[in-house]
Each structure stands twice: as structure tokens, then as C-alpha cells.
Motif scaffolding. Structure first.
Motif, mmCIF file in Angstrom:
data_model
loop_
_atom_site.group_PDB
_atom_site.id
_atom_site.type_symbol
_atom_site.label_atom_id
_atom_site.label_comp_id
_atom_site.label_asym_id
_atom_site.label_seq_id
_atom_site.Cartn_x
_atom_site.Cartn_y
_atom_site.Cartn_z
ATOM 1 N N GLU A 1 85.869 66.790 34.249
ATOM 2 C CA GLU A 1 86.001 67.789 35.026
ATOM 3 C C GLU A 1 86.811 67.738 35.991
ATOM 4 N N GLU A 2 85.433 66.664 36.878
ATOM 5 C CA GLU A 2 85.616 66.186 38.268
ATOM 6 C C GLU A 2 87.231 66.078 38.920
ATOM 7 N N ILE A 3 86.973 64.688 37.647
ATOM 8 C CA ILE A 3 88.546 63.966 37.492
ATOM 9 C C ILE A 3 89.507 65.275 37.668
ATOM 10 N N ILE A 4 89.809 66.017 36.505
ATOM 11 C CA ILE A 4 90.815 67.271 36.549
ATOM 12 C C ILE A 4 90.871 67.567 37.740
ATOM 13 N N THR A 5 90.017 68.132 38.718
ATOM 14 C CA THR A 5 89.959 68.779 39.702
ATOM 15 C C THR A 5 90.768 68.466 40.815
ATOM 16 N N ALA A 6 89.701 66.446 40.546
ATOM 17 C CA ALA A 6 90.803 65.454 42.803
ATOM 18 C C ALA A 6 91.624 65.819 42.034
ATOM 19 N N LEU A 7 92.685 65.479 40.891
ATOM 20 C CA LEU A 7 93.725 65.422 40.462
ATOM 21 C C LEU A 7 94.371 66.747 40.628
ATOM 22 N N SER A 8 93.951 67.649 40.718
ATOM 23 C CA SER A 8 95.010 69.435 40.924
ATOM 24 C C SER A 8 94.569 69.735 41.989
ATOM 25 N N ARG A 9 94.202 68.405 43.007
ATOM 26 C CA ARG A 9 95.118 68.587 44.699
ATOM 27 C C ARG A 9 95.965 68.037 45.106
ATOM 28 N N PHE A 10 96.699 67.031 44.450
ATOM 29 C CA PHE A 10 97.491 66.491 44.157
ATOM 30 C C PHE A 10 99.029 67.153 44.364
ATOM 31 N N LYS A 11 99.460 67.769 44.818
ATOM 32 C CA LYS A 11 100.473 68.904 44.821
ATOM 33 C C LYS A 11 100.924 68.780 44.204
ATOM 34 N N PRO B 1 108.229 72.471 27.752
ATOM 35 C CA PRO B 1 109.044 71.323 28.532
ATOM 36 C C PRO B 1 108.185 70.172 29.859
ATOM 37 N N MET B 2 109.170 69.548 30.138
ATOM 38 C CA MET B 2 108.450 68.967 30.625
ATOM 39 C C MET B 2 108.264 69.789 32.494
ATOM 40 N N PRO B 3 107.444 69.437 33.057
ATOM 41 C CA PRO B 3 107.847 69.938 34.465
ATOM 42 C C PRO B 3 108.484 69.407 35.206
ATOM 43 N N ASP B 4 108.450 69.778 36.410
ATOM 44 C CA ASP B 4 109.898 68.840 37.578
ATOM 45 C C ASP B 4 108.765 68.263 38.336
ATOM 46 N N LYS B 5 107.902 66.785 37.786
ATOM 47 C CA LYS B 5 107.524 67.259 38.499
ATOM 48 C C LYS B 5 106.255 65.554 37.859
ATOM 49 N N PRO B 6 105.762 64.806 38.080
ATOM 50 C CA PRO B 6 104.529 64.085 37.814
ATOM 51 C C PRO B 6 103.731 64.597 36.793
ATOM 52 N N SER B 7 103.563 64.445 35.490
ATOM 53 C CA SER B 7 102.917 65.179 35.137
ATOM 54 C C SER B 7 101.249 64.454 34.267
ATOM 55 N N ILE B 8 99.958 64.812 34.054
ATOM 56 C CA ILE B 8 98.901 64.170 33.204
ATOM 57 C C ILE B 8 98.384 64.838 33.000
ATOM 58 N N ALA B 9 97.587 64.803 32.044
ATOM 59 C CA ALA B 9 96.202 64.954 31.492
ATOM 60 C C ALA B 9 94.727 64.351 31.269
ATOM 61 N N VAL B 10 94.087 64.499 31.572
ATOM 62 C CA VAL B 10 92.827 63.803 31.356
ATOM 63 C C VAL B 10 91.855 64.426 29.941
ATOM 64 N N LEU B 11 91.908 63.552 29.063
ATOM 65 C CA LEU B 11 91.532 64.004 27.501
ATOM 66 C C LEU B 11 89.979 63.396 27.412
ATOM 67 N N LEU C 1 101.813 66.882 41.617
ATOM 68 C CA LEU C 1 101.196 66.077 40.618
ATOM 69 C C LEU C 1 100.438 67.316 39.539
ATOM 70 N N PHE C 2 101.485 67.370 38.258
ATOM 71 C CA PHE C 2 101.437 68.382 37.300
ATOM 72 C C PHE C 2 100.038 68.728 36.382
ATOM 73 N N VAL C 3 99.005 68.810 36.625
ATOM 74 C CA VAL C 3 97.693 68.786 35.958
ATOM 75 C C VAL C 3 97.264 69.598 35.079
ATOM 76 N N ASP D 1 99.115 75.109 39.591
ATOM 77 C CA ASP D 1 100.757 74.792 39.144
ATOM 78 C C ASP D 1 100.424 74.776 37.458
ATOM 79 N N LEU D 2 100.868 75.083 37.715
ATOM 80 C CA LEU D 2 101.031 75.303 35.673
ATOM 81 C C LEU D 2 102.724 74.690 35.458
ATOM 82 N N GLY D 3 103.283 74.674 36.040
ATOM 83 C CA GLY D 3 104.812 74.235 36.467
ATOM 84 C C GLY D 3 106.163 75.176 36.286
ATOM 85 N N VAL D 4 107.415 75.243 35.783
ATOM 86 C CA VAL D 4 108.263 76.561 35.349
ATOM 87 C C VAL D 4 107.669 76.530 34.119
#
Length: 591
Positions: free
Chosen positions: A225-235, A195-205, A237-239, A155-158
Motif C-alpha cells: 500500500e505504501e508503494i502504491i501511494t508513493a508511485l501515485s504521486r508521480f502524475k 484500454p491502455m491509459p495515455d501514459k505509462p501504467s503500473i499495477a503493484v500486486l 504515471l497511471f497507478v 487519476d484513473l485515466g481516459v
């Protein structure tokens, strides 16, 4: 003969593709580029025909096609990118011919075989947003294919698209086995911040390699990459995808600037240092708007099995920051002015009340959740939360009209599942509510196992699994699930319920001493949680520690003066075992 100016309308899946950097390629090697483009077009044309599509418009390096099925269009797009990548293999990177593809299902105008209208424009905008070699689809397309195709959709957001009146939600398609290669977005390269997504959003550097050993780069990058994949499972949360985050690799960055350029509220950064057979990983979570540090920790492990270490640190990091993010969002929602409330803010406020585990908290949870559903009737997770609150109102003895609450709980479970049956949190809460209100163990186990499969990093999924398995008469499996939940989120605000559920399971296993330990842990988390006192009263009594059993029973009656064993059995239904009831009787609680 038909009039070439005649215009008709129809609903189709629009497939838009073009070559990234076509002018640059032609300027460098006109003859070679044209030859390679011709070869790639032959591949693309063949696959479009194989997937029952029709090429409508072409112009140089671009292709526009229509499909009668969104599934066919997306399958064709993914197959095309795979085949085109293979065609580029062995060539120097500056000679690659890379396509970007967008797919949208919508109403279009047809004139002389060509397609026009917003349906075409949206597909074209998605194509321009896509990274070379990737596929972006619209929310309308996602709704058609998400349950059919064995692919992941990020999900890349609105997104607000040029000359498109309404914003469009975009999803990146990730084919099986391609999660790392097909996860980019173009956000970091745009001139104006998204624009900011309509839900919490995070970038893992990318984590900084401080080992002085270039060979450790793969370890640090793999872990991120593993952390990004794991966080992406929380719907919820915009990752931001890996390729956008990694544009900052090796650069000194200002976290606020990163947040602005990527359009995210939170940034996770860290470092890796290897020395003497050990590896030390540090991480910190930062609010990119204010610059405030929300969480920081350090992990030190023996560097033996690299992949096991990556998994271990990923679990530790994700289980720490996921509840922290949710708590931060809840606090922010509480500070907003009431007139600014949205369905999502109402959901966050409802969660805050849900954590309290009190009569008043449940009443407020239900009120806020129902208001959120009025604003957004398709908010599946808030429907599931409301169902759980109605269920607990019955089971905990707070309901004025238990039959009404039971009917509402079941109705809301069905509503939640009809809206979204592939969200792990929704599935987990639905299974939990159904276990206490319906008692179809086979169905509830299937639901909660699906929740865990969808997100094995979710505290809520594992904790709900523990309760569902305990009610189903499988206490050993329940204990293992509760233990996994605690490992997932060792500081979760709902731990008192998890420890209490574990205590009940220990009673079923005749492990009364362990039930007492679990009950006491629950009370340290929430001293007013009446179910923990029930657990202790029964466990102490069954162990023959009568004075302590009577003390726990007295405390239970202070919190719940109307408590009787008969009412407890009636409202808990199949969830209450004979052994538990025997313990409550021995503790001297009223019949």
C-alpha cells in the motif's frame, strides 16, 4: 402555469448515486432492505439539501441531483459516503447498503424538473464504474475542484463510456485520512479489458508472504500500500488502485493476464520472508506486454521497527523503478515510427536528448518540446522542460542569442505554471529555470518546496531544490537536498548535474576536497559535462593544487573553446559566487 413539456438547458454539477447489488439485497431480505434504504435515503436527502443541491430524478435505489457548484457536489458526495459508512457500521456485511456516486459538471436539459442529456449520462456512467462506498468524478469536475478541496484525486485515466461519443477522464476522490479505504477501481471485474491509459501504467500486486507466519500478512500488505501511494504521486504515471490489485491476492497469476485485465503496461510483484529477526523482501518489475523482466532486487533488513522498515523499503523500491520506467518508455518512443509521434512521445524523445547535456542535445530538446507544445498547448510539463532547456542554453554558453533564450525561458515558465501549478515535476523545473533566469529567491524557494511537498519521492524535485537553494545563497541546505536526490535515484541519468551542483555548494562552504570528490563523480557519469570541469578547476585551484587545476581548465576549454570568465559571470547571473570566480581565475582560465 408553465408547460410541463417545455425544455430548457443549463450548466450544473450532476450527482448520480445508486445502491450496489440492490436486487440481491431485496431478494435476500425485502422488508429489512427497504427499511435500511429508507434510512439511507433520509441521510442522503438531508446532505444534498445541506450542500445546496436539488434532487431531480429518483427511481427506487437511485438518486439524481443537481448542484450549482462542482465543489458543493463533491463535498456532498464525500460527506454522504462517510455518513453512509457509519450507518453500515455494526451490521453484517451482507446487510450493508452501499452507494456508488458519480459527479460530472456539464450541460443538461431540464423538463418538468427532471434532468436529461449527456451531462446526466456521464455522471451515471461514472457512478456505475465506482466501487461501492466510493466517489468518481469527471475531468471537467476535477478541473473545478482540484485547487479548492483538501482531497487527493487519483487519476484513473481516459475511459471510453458506453453511448458517450468522446472518452472521459475519470478521477477517484480520496478524502483526507481515507487514502487506503477509498482507492478502488472496478477494472478487474469487467468482462472486457480496459484500454491502455495515455501514459505509462503500473499495477503493484500483493507481495507473497513466504514466512509461514500469518501475522506477517499485515506487514507485506502495508508495504505494498505504501508503494502504491508513493508511485501515485508521480502524475505522469497511471497507478492501479489497491483494491483492484488486491483482487489477485493469494492467486497464482500470469503477469500478462494481469496486465490485460487491469489495462497496464507494467506489473511489480514480490515476496516477503521473515526469519531469525530479519526480513527479506524481493521485488521484480515486469513488462506485462512482453513478459520481459526490467528490474529485480532483494532487500534484507533487521525486523525491529516495522513501520520504519516499510518506509525504507518503499523508498528503495520506488527510487529504483521510477527512473527505470521512464527510461523504458523513452527507449520505446525512440523505436516508434516518426509518423506515429504524439505529444507524449515527443516529450519522451525530448527527455532523452535533455539527459545528454550537450549543445546538440539541448537544441534537439527545444525542437522536440516545442513540437509537442504545438500538438498539445496544455502540456504543462513539456513547457517546463522547454524552459529549462532554454535556460541551460544560456547558462552553459551555447546560446547564439542569449537574450532570446532568456526571454523564452521566462515565457515558458509562466506558461507551464499557468497550465499546471500542482504537478511536482513542472514546479521543480519552473523553480530551477526561474532561479537562474529571474533570481526571485523567495518565490523560487516557495515553488521548489511545494514540488517536494507534492512528491517527496521525486529525484527531480529534490535535485532542483538543491540548485535553487544554492543559487539563493544557502549551500548547506543545498547539499542536504542533493544528498536526498541521490538517495531517491542512485542510478538517475541526470546524476552528473546533481553531483556538479553539490560540488558548487561545497565550494561555497569552503569544503574544497569534497567539491573535488563530487566533481569527479559527475565526470564518471558524464565525462563531457563541462560544468563538472569548471567545478574541478575552481576547487583544485582554491585548494592550491595548481597542476590539477590547470589540467581541469584545459579540459574545460577543449569542450568549450569560447569560455571566458566574463561571459560565465554574465550568463550565470546571480548563480555565480565570488569564490567560484576566484577559483576559475587561479586555474588560469581566460578573462
Amino acid at each position: 402555469m408553465s408547460d410541463l413539456g417545455e425544455v430548457s438547458r443549463k450548466l450544473v454539477a450532476v450527482f448520480a448515486a445508486d445502491v450496489e447489488g440492490y436486487s440481491r439485497l431485496m431478494g435476500t431480505d425485502e422488508v429489512g432492505t427497504l427499511k435500511r434504504l429508507t434510512e439511507r435515503r433520509a441521510i442522503l436527502d438531508r446532505l444534498i439539501a445541506d450542500h445546496r443541491g436539488r434532487i431531480a430524478n429518483t427511481a427506487g435505489d437511485s438518486v439524481l441531483a443537481e448542484f450549482g457548484s462542482a465543489v458543493d457536489a463533491v463535498q456532498c458526495a464525500v460527506a454522504a459516503q462517510t455518513a453512509l459508512a457509519e450507518a453500515n457500521a455494526g451490521l453484517a456485511p451482507d446487510r450493508h447498503v452501499n452507494f456508488r456516486i458519480g459527479v460530472h459538471i456539464g450541460d443538461v436539459m431540464v423538463r418538468a424538473g427532471d434532468l436529461f442529456g449527456d451531462g446526466v449520462n456521464i455522471a451515471a456512467r461514472l457512478q456505475t464504474m465506482a466501487e461501492p462506498g466510493s466517489v468518481l468524478i469527471s475531468g471537467a469536475t476535477y478541473d473545478q475542484v482540484r485547487k479548492v478541496l483538501p482531497m487527493t484525486f487519483m487519476d484513473l485515466g481516459v475511459q471510453q463510456m458506453r453511448n458517450i461519443q468522446e472518452p472521459i477522464r475519470a478521477y477517484q476522490v480520496v478524502a483526507p485520512g481515507d487514502a487506503r479505504e477509498m482507492a478502488p477501481t472496478r477494472v478487474a471485474d469487467t468482462d472486457s479489458p480496459p484500454p491502455m491509459p495515455d501514459k505509462p501504467s503500473i499495477a503493484v500486486l500483493p507481495f507473497e508472504n513466504m514466512s509461514g507466519d500469518p501475522d506477517q500478512e499485515y506487514f507485506a500488505d502495508g508495504m505494498v500500500e505504501e508503494i502504491i501511494t508513493a508511485l501515485s504521486r508521480f502524475k505522469w504515471l497511471f497507478v492501479i488502485a489497491r483494491n483492484s490489485s488486491f483482487t489477485f491476492k493469494g492467486k497464482a497469476v500470469d503477469v500478462k493476464e494481469v496486465g490485460r485485465r487491469l489495462g497496464v503496461r507494467y506489473v511489480l510483484e514480490g515476496s516477503v520472508r521473515k526469519a531469525s529477526g530479519k526480513v527479506r523482501i524481493t521485488g521484480q518489475l515486469i513488462d506485462a506486454v512482453t513478459g520481459a523482466h526490467l528490474w529485480a532486487n532483494r532487500f534484507e533488513r533487521d525486523l525491529t521497527d516495522v513501520f520504519a522498515l516499510q518506509d525504507e523499503v518503499t523508498v528503495a523500491v520506488v527510487s529504483a523503478i521510477q527512473p527505470k520506467l521512464l527510461q523504458t518508455e523513452i527507449v520505446m518512443a525512440a523505436r516508434r515510427r516518426p509518423e506515429n509521434l504524439t505529444a507524449y512521445d515527443l516529450f519522451l524523445r525530448a527527455m532523452q536528448q535533455f539527459y545528454r547535456s550537450t549543445r546538440e542535445g539541448l537544441a534537439e530538446t527545444m525542437r522536440l518540446a516545442h513540437r509537442a507544445l504545438e500538438l498539445d498547448p496544455r502540456f504543462g510539463l513539456v513547457a517546463a522542460l522547454a524552459s529549462a532547456a532554454h535556460m541551460q542554453n544560456v547558462v552553459w554558453g551555447y546560446a547564439v542569442d542569449p537574450q532570446f533564450d532568456k526571454k523564452e525561458a521566462v515565457r515558458l515558465v509562466r506558461l507551464a505554471l499557468s497550465i499546471d501549478d500542482d504537478d511536482p515535476d513542472t514546479m521543480a523545473l519552473a523553480a530551477l529555470t526561474s532561479a537562474f533566469m529571474v533570481g526571485d529567491s523567495e518565490s523560487e524557494i516557495e515553488m521548489v518546496d511545494r514540488a517536494v511537498a507534492l512528491n517527496p519521492n521525486s529525484f527531480r524535485a529534490w535535485s532542483s531544490r538543491g540548485h535553487v537553494y544554492r543559487v539563493a545563497g544557502l549551500p548547506e541546505e543545498a547539499v542536504q537536498s542533493f544528498e536526498r536526490a541521490i538517495r531517491m535515484s542512485p542510478i538517475d541519468p541526470l546524476l552528473h548535474r546533481t553531483f556538479t551542483g553539490m560540488g558548487f555548494a561545497f565550494i561555497e562552504l569552503h569544503r574544497f576536497g569534497e567539491a573535488i570528490v563530487a566533481g569527479k563523480k559527475a565526470l564518471r557519469q558524464n565525462p563531457s559535462y563541462s560544468l563538472a570541469h569548471r567545478c574541478l578547476a575552481a576547487a583544485f585551484a582554491l585548494l592550491g593544487r595548481d597542476a590539477e587545476a590547470r589540467e581541469a581548465a584545459a579540459r574545460l576549454l577543449e569542450l568549450d573553446p569560447a569560455f571566458t570568465i566574463g561571459a560565465f559571470v554574465a550568463r550565470g547571473g546571480q548563480s555565480n559566487s565570488k569564490l567560484m570566480v576566484e577559483g576559475l581565475r587561479k586555474a588560469g582560465l581566460p578573462e
